[in-house]
Write an enzyme that holds these catalytic residues in place. Structure first.
Site, mmCIF file in Angstrom:
data_model
loop_
_atom_site.group_PDB
_atom_site.id
_atom_site.type_symbol
_atom_site.label_atom_id
_atom_site.label_comp_id
_atom_site.label_asym_id
_atom_site.label_seq_id
_atom_site.Cartn_x
_atom_site.Cartn_y
_atom_site.Cartn_z
ATOM 1 N N HIS A 119 -1.265 -0.584 -9.477
ATOM 2 C CA HIS A 119 -2.085 -1.039 -8.661
ATOM 3 C C HIS A 119 -2.385 -2.608 -8.986
ATOM 4 O O HIS A 119 -3.593 -2.880 -9.754
ATOM 5 C CB HIS A 119 -3.112 -0.801 -7.842
ATOM 6 C CG HIS A 119 -3.536 -1.044 -6.373
ATOM 7 N ND1 HIS A 119 -3.650 -0.293 -5.945
ATOM 8 C CD2 HIS A 119 -3.057 -2.145 -5.745
ATOM 9 C CE1 HIS A 119 -3.929 -1.011 -4.393
ATOM 10 N NE2 HIS A 119 -2.980 -2.855 -4.751
ATOM 11 N N GLU A 177 -3.778 7.476 -4.238
ATOM 12 C CA GLU A 177 -4.482 6.649 -5.605
ATOM 13 C C GLU A 177 -6.222 7.312 -5.967
ATOM 14 O O GLU A 177 -6.602 7.163 -5.033
ATOM 15 C CB GLU A 177 -4.392 4.355 -5.901
ATOM 16 C CG GLU A 177 -3.038 4.642 -5.730
ATOM 17 C CD GLU A 177 -2.702 2.696 -5.559
ATOM 18 O OE1 GLU A 177 -4.118 2.014 -5.258
ATOM 19 O OE2 GLU A 177 -2.071 1.984 -5.161
ATOM 20 N N ARG A 237 0.766 -0.991 0.133
ATOM 21 C CA ARG A 237 0.146 -0.102 0.114
ATOM 22 C C ARG A 237 0.567 1.189 -0.185
ATOM 23 O O ARG A 237 1.724 1.617 0.983
ATOM 24 C CB ARG A 237 -0.609 0.331 1.615
ATOM 25 C CG ARG A 237 -2.175 -1.097 0.755
ATOM 26 C CD ARG A 237 -3.606 -0.556 0.005
ATOM 27 N NE ARG A 237 -4.163 -1.160 0.749
ATOM 28 C CZ ARG A 237 -4.445 -2.304 -0.397
ATOM 29 N NH1 ARG A 237 -3.400 -2.756 -1.343
ATOM 30 N NH2 ARG A 237 -5.933 -2.988 -0.522
HETATM 31 C C1 DGY Z 1 -6.214 -6.403 -2.478
HETATM 32 O O1 DGY Z 1 -7.004 -7.457 -2.911
HETATM 33 O O2 DGY Z 1 -6.269 -5.842 -1.746
HETATM 34 C C2 DGY Z 1 -4.865 -6.037 -2.932
HETATM 35 O O3 DGY Z 1 -4.488 -4.949 -3.231
HETATM 36 C C3 DGY Z 1 -6.255 -5.588 -4.974
HETATM 37 O O4 DGY Z 1 -4.788 -5.824 -5.485
#
Ligand code: DGY
Length: 328
Positions: free
Chosen positions: A290, A272, A243
Site C-alpha cells: 500500500h 490489510e 482498495r
Molecule cells: C489514501 O489516502 O486513501 C491512500 O490509500 C493512502 O495511500
C-alpha cells in the site's frame, strides 16, 4: 470552537515538518513511535479531543463514534479514502469529516502505471532472478513478457486518479476505456481519447489490462466479484491501487493460480496488512505494501491539507475538504 487552541489527537506518526507546524498551531497529542492505536486508545482520544486526525489504519465505526465526547467536532482524515470512517454516523452526530484529495493523485497514478508495466513485463521476476544469481546471460526465449503498446486498458473509476492514469497510459500507446458512475464530459473524453462503457460487464470482457481506481464504498465492495472476474479473458492483467475490498481477493487468487488470468499488480489487499498467503507463491503477481501515495512530497502535502482543514475549522469557517458523504 472556543478561543483556546483546539486539542488535536493524531493517531500515527506524520512527517516531522507537519508535526512541528501542528504543535505551533494546536494543542497536539502526537504518536511518536507510530504504534497503531488500540480501540481503547481511540475511544479515549474521541472522548478528549476537539479534532481527531486518523488514517486509513484506524476504524472509526459506530462503536467508536458513539463514544465521542461533546467537544469532538472534526475528524480531519490524513488520507483521501474515508472508507474506514462511518460517515453516516459522523454526520448524524454533527461531526465534520475532511480528507486530503488531489495531492496524492499523481503519485498514485505513477504507481498504477508502474504496476501496469511491471506485471506484463515481468519486472519483479527478472529482479528476483538477478538477486538469486540465476542469470546465465541473454536468451531469445527467456523472461518473455507481453507488449504494452497497442493493448486495451479498462479503467474502473474515472475520477482524478483514473484520469491521471489515462493520461499516462496514452503515452505508452494503450487505448483507454473506462467505466464510471457518470460518463465524463465529452471535452475530457476527447482529451483523454477515452471510450466510455456504461456496462462494466461488457467492458471487462474486452480488455487486456484492468486498472481499479474507484473508491471503496458499500456500492463498490466486491465490485469485481467472482462472477465478474470470470468475464475477463485469460490473457488479462489486473492492477489495483485503490482498495483491496473492491476485488474478491480469494476468487482472484484462485483464478491466478488456475491460470485463468494472466497476472495481477496489487498495492492494496482485502484484509490489510494480511495478504492471502497463496498470492505470495505466485510468480505472475507483483505485490506492494500500500505505497501508492508514499512519496515525501505527497505525505507533506497531505499533512498541509490536514493543517488547513483544522485551521479553517478552528477559525469558524467551513474546511475546504469536507467529505459530504456522496460517495456511494
Ligand atoms: C489514501 O489516502 O486513501 C491512500 O490509500 C493512502 O495511500
Amino acid at each position: 470552537m472556543s478561543n483556546k487552541k483546539p486539542r488535536v489527537v493524531i493517531t500515527r506518526k506524520l512527517p516531522d515538518a507537519i508535526e512541528t507546524r501542528m504543535m505551533e498551531l494546536f494543542d497536539v497529542q502526537l504518536n511518536l513511535d507510530d504504534t497503531p492505536m488500540s480501540n481503547a486508545e481511540l475511544i479515549e482520544a474521541m472522548k478528549t479531543a476537539d479534532v481527531l486526525v486518523p488514517t486509513l489504519t484506524d476504524t472509526i465505526d459506530l462503536g467508536i463514534l458513539s463514544q465521542a465526547g461533546p467537544e469532538l467536532r472534526l475528524i480531519a482524515n490524513y488520507g483521501a479514502g474515508v472508507d474506514h470512517i462511518d460517515l453516516a454516523t459522523a454526520r448524524q452526530r454533527g461531526i465534520t469529516v475532511t480528507n486530503t484529495p488531489d495531492v496524492l493523485t499523481e503519485d498514485t497514478a505513477d504507481m498504477t502505471m508502474a504496476l501496469i508495466l511491471a506485471v506484463p513485463r515481468r519486472l519483479s521476476e527478472g529482479e528476483r532472478a538477478m538477486r538469486s544469481q540465476n542469470w546465465t546471460g541473454w536468451s531469445p526465449t527467456w523472461m518473455l513478457g507481453h507488449r504494452i503498446f497497442g493493448k486495451r486498458l479498462g479503467i474502473i473509476g474515472m475520477g482524478r486518479i483514473g484520469q491521471a492514469v489515462a493520461r499516462r497510459a496514452r503515452g505508452f500507446g494503450l487505448s483507454v476505456h473506462y467505466h464510471n458512475r457518470h460518463q465524463l464530459h465529452e471535452d475530457i473524453e476527447n482529451e483523454l481519447e477515452a471510450t466510455y462503457w456504461e456496462s462494466l460487464d461488457q467492458m471487462l470482457a474486452r480488455m487486456d489490462i484492468i486498472s481499479i481506481n474507484c473508491p471503496h464504498t458499500p456500492g463498490t465492495y466486491h465490485l469485481l466479484s467472482a462472477r465478474r472476474l470470470k468475464l475477463l479473458q485469460p490473457h488479462t492483467f489486473i492492477v489495483n491501487t485503490a482498495r483491496g475490498e473492491i476485488v474478491d481477493e480469494n476468487a482472484l487468487t484462485r483464478m491466478l493460480r488456475a491460470g485463468e488470468l494472466a497476472g495481477a499488480g496489487l498495492d492494496v489487499f482485502e484484509h490489510e496488512p494480511a495478504v492471502n498467503p497463496k498470492l505470495l507463491e505466485l510468480d505472475n503477481v507483483v505485490l506492494l505494501p500500500h505505497m501508492g501515495s508514499a512519496t515525501v512530497e505527497g505525505r507533506i502535502d497531505m499533512g498541509e491539507k490536514v493543517l488547513i482543514n483544522i485551521k479553517t475549522y478552528a477559525d469558524g469557517h467551513k474546511p475546504p475538504d469536507r467529505v459530504l458523504g456522496d460517495i456511494a
